[in-house]
Scaffold this active site. Sequence first.
Site, short mmCIF file in Angstrom:
data_model
loop_
_atom_site.label_atom_id
_atom_site.label_comp_id
_atom_site.label_asym_id
_atom_site.label_seq_id
_atom_site.Cartn_x
_atom_site.Cartn_y
_atom_site.Cartn_z
N TYR A 187 39.18 40.87 32.84
CA TYR A 187 40.40 40.87 32.05
C TYR A 187 40.35 39.88 30.89
O TYR A 187 41.02 40.07 29.89
CB TYR A 187 41.62 40.55 32.93
CG TYR A 187 42.17 41.73 33.68
CD1 TYR A 187 41.38 42.42 34.59
CD2 TYR A 187 43.48 42.14 33.49
CE1 TYR A 187 41.89 43.50 35.29
CE2 TYR A 187 44.00 43.22 34.19
CZ TYR A 187 43.19 43.89 35.08
OH TYR A 187 43.70 44.96 35.77
N ASP A 201 43.16 44.68 41.25
CA ASP A 201 44.07 45.62 40.58
C ASP A 201 43.97 46.99 41.24
O ASP A 201 44.98 47.61 41.58
CB ASP A 201 43.68 45.72 39.09
CG ASP A 201 44.55 46.72 38.35
OD1 ASP A 201 45.77 46.71 38.56
OD2 ASP A 201 43.99 47.52 37.58
N ASP A 231 46.81 48.96 44.15
CA ASP A 231 47.51 50.25 43.97
C ASP A 231 47.25 51.14 45.18
O ASP A 231 48.16 51.80 45.69
CB ASP A 231 47.04 50.97 42.70
CG ASP A 231 48.00 50.75 41.52
OD1 ASP A 231 48.69 49.71 41.52
OD2 ASP A 231 48.05 51.61 40.63
C1 IPM Z 1 49.07 45.17 37.65
C2 IPM Z 1 49.06 46.04 36.43
C3 IPM Z 1 48.52 45.23 35.25
C4 IPM Z 1 47.12 44.79 35.57
C5 IPM Z 1 48.59 45.96 33.90
C6 IPM Z 1 50.00 46.40 33.57
C7 IPM Z 1 47.99 45.15 32.79
O1 IPM Z 1 48.31 47.18 36.66
O2 IPM Z 1 49.74 44.12 37.64
O3 IPM Z 1 48.41 45.52 38.64
O4 IPM Z 1 46.17 45.53 35.34
O5 IPM Z 1 46.95 43.67 36.07
MG MG Z 2 47.63 47.38 38.66
#
Ligand code: IPM
Ligand code: MG
Length: 364
Positions: free
Chosen positions: A142, A248, A252
């Site tokens: 990132y 990340d 999810d």
């Molecule tokens: C998260 C989101 C963020 C990330 C995005 C919105 C930049 O997906 O907080 O998981 O990738 O960290």
């Molecule tokens: Mg995310």
Amino acid sequence: MGRARIAVMGGDGIGPEVTTEAVRVLETVADLFGHHFEFFHEPVGGHCIDEHGVALLPGSLRRVKRADALLFGAVGGPKWDDPRAPTRPEDGLLGVRKGLQVFANLRPVRVYPSLLDASPLKSSKLSEVDFVVVRELTGGLYFAKPKRVWESRGQTRAVDTCAYSEAEIERVITVAINLARGRRSRVMSVDKANVMATGRLWRQVATRMAGENPDVKIEHVLVDSCAMALVTRPESFDVIVTENTFGDILTDEAAVITGSMGMLPSASLGSSALGMYEPIHGSAPDIAGKGVANPLAAILSSAMLLRHSLGLAYEARLVEQAVDEVIAEGARTADIAAGGSAISTTEMANTVVTTLRTLHSTAR
Ligand code: IPM
Ligand code: MG
């Protein structure tokens, strides 16, 4: 009696709607327990780009740094999705994370028995699920340089860099170990040591720390295998710790297996008490402005704020208990209603506030 200054960045989409309700719950807590919370708002994300040309104002970051905690909504939306845009809503979020140096992102994943039918997994696999992902949040792909797109020999090329230092790995694994001590004392360290240099460093540091912390069982797994285990045996995890991008993706996946993505909060912590608290769900532009979003993830994030930044563990627990209760009693916003009757964002928050007051008065 405690005093606190709390910054609020609602952001885009449903972010402002759900943070408004979380603030209302915090105000109720202040009222019930005689605390004094002062709130101030700062712009971030897409609407900040529209108004100021940048996704985060330097002055906002300075003011947030002097606050006790930051309640964050969500950023982004189709309006700002052009890949050629010079600045993006997400830059605001990443700027806050980096600026506040909140390197450890805690994403607790737990199951609400009455919502299990909404899970894509068989509910028999899920009743025992209770784990926390600790995601490294200020390093890796990132942020590391070089990171750019350029033209060369008639081709557009792009590069991202994954970089980690030993110290960055050590501090986030330390958070995971300390968290595990208050739970089932097990840490699963996730890496890609078979391919990536940063993965090998990660595993080396985690292995050394396992030797130094014999009271906690630290194991290692490759990220692809971990992705599989999250659906085949999600109950086997206690604390998972991993680098930024893997975290990340895995969070999810972890969020959706419980069937209650709209319910999951997060806390981003650094080395001071100042932390950032945000729901895991994004800005959900499709339902923004309709008053139907589920405010519970934001409300549960405010509980984490009470616990981690303000040291108010009892109050935090009471908010979590209130949420458990409203869910058990059948209150549902559209996302968790499974086609049944649904209440609005504000009605859901009202139910939490009422339950909170009742719990408080019966506890005394
Ligand atoms: C998260 C989101 C963020 C990330 C995005 C919105 C930049 O997906 O907080 O998981 O990738 O960290
Ligand atoms: Mg995310």
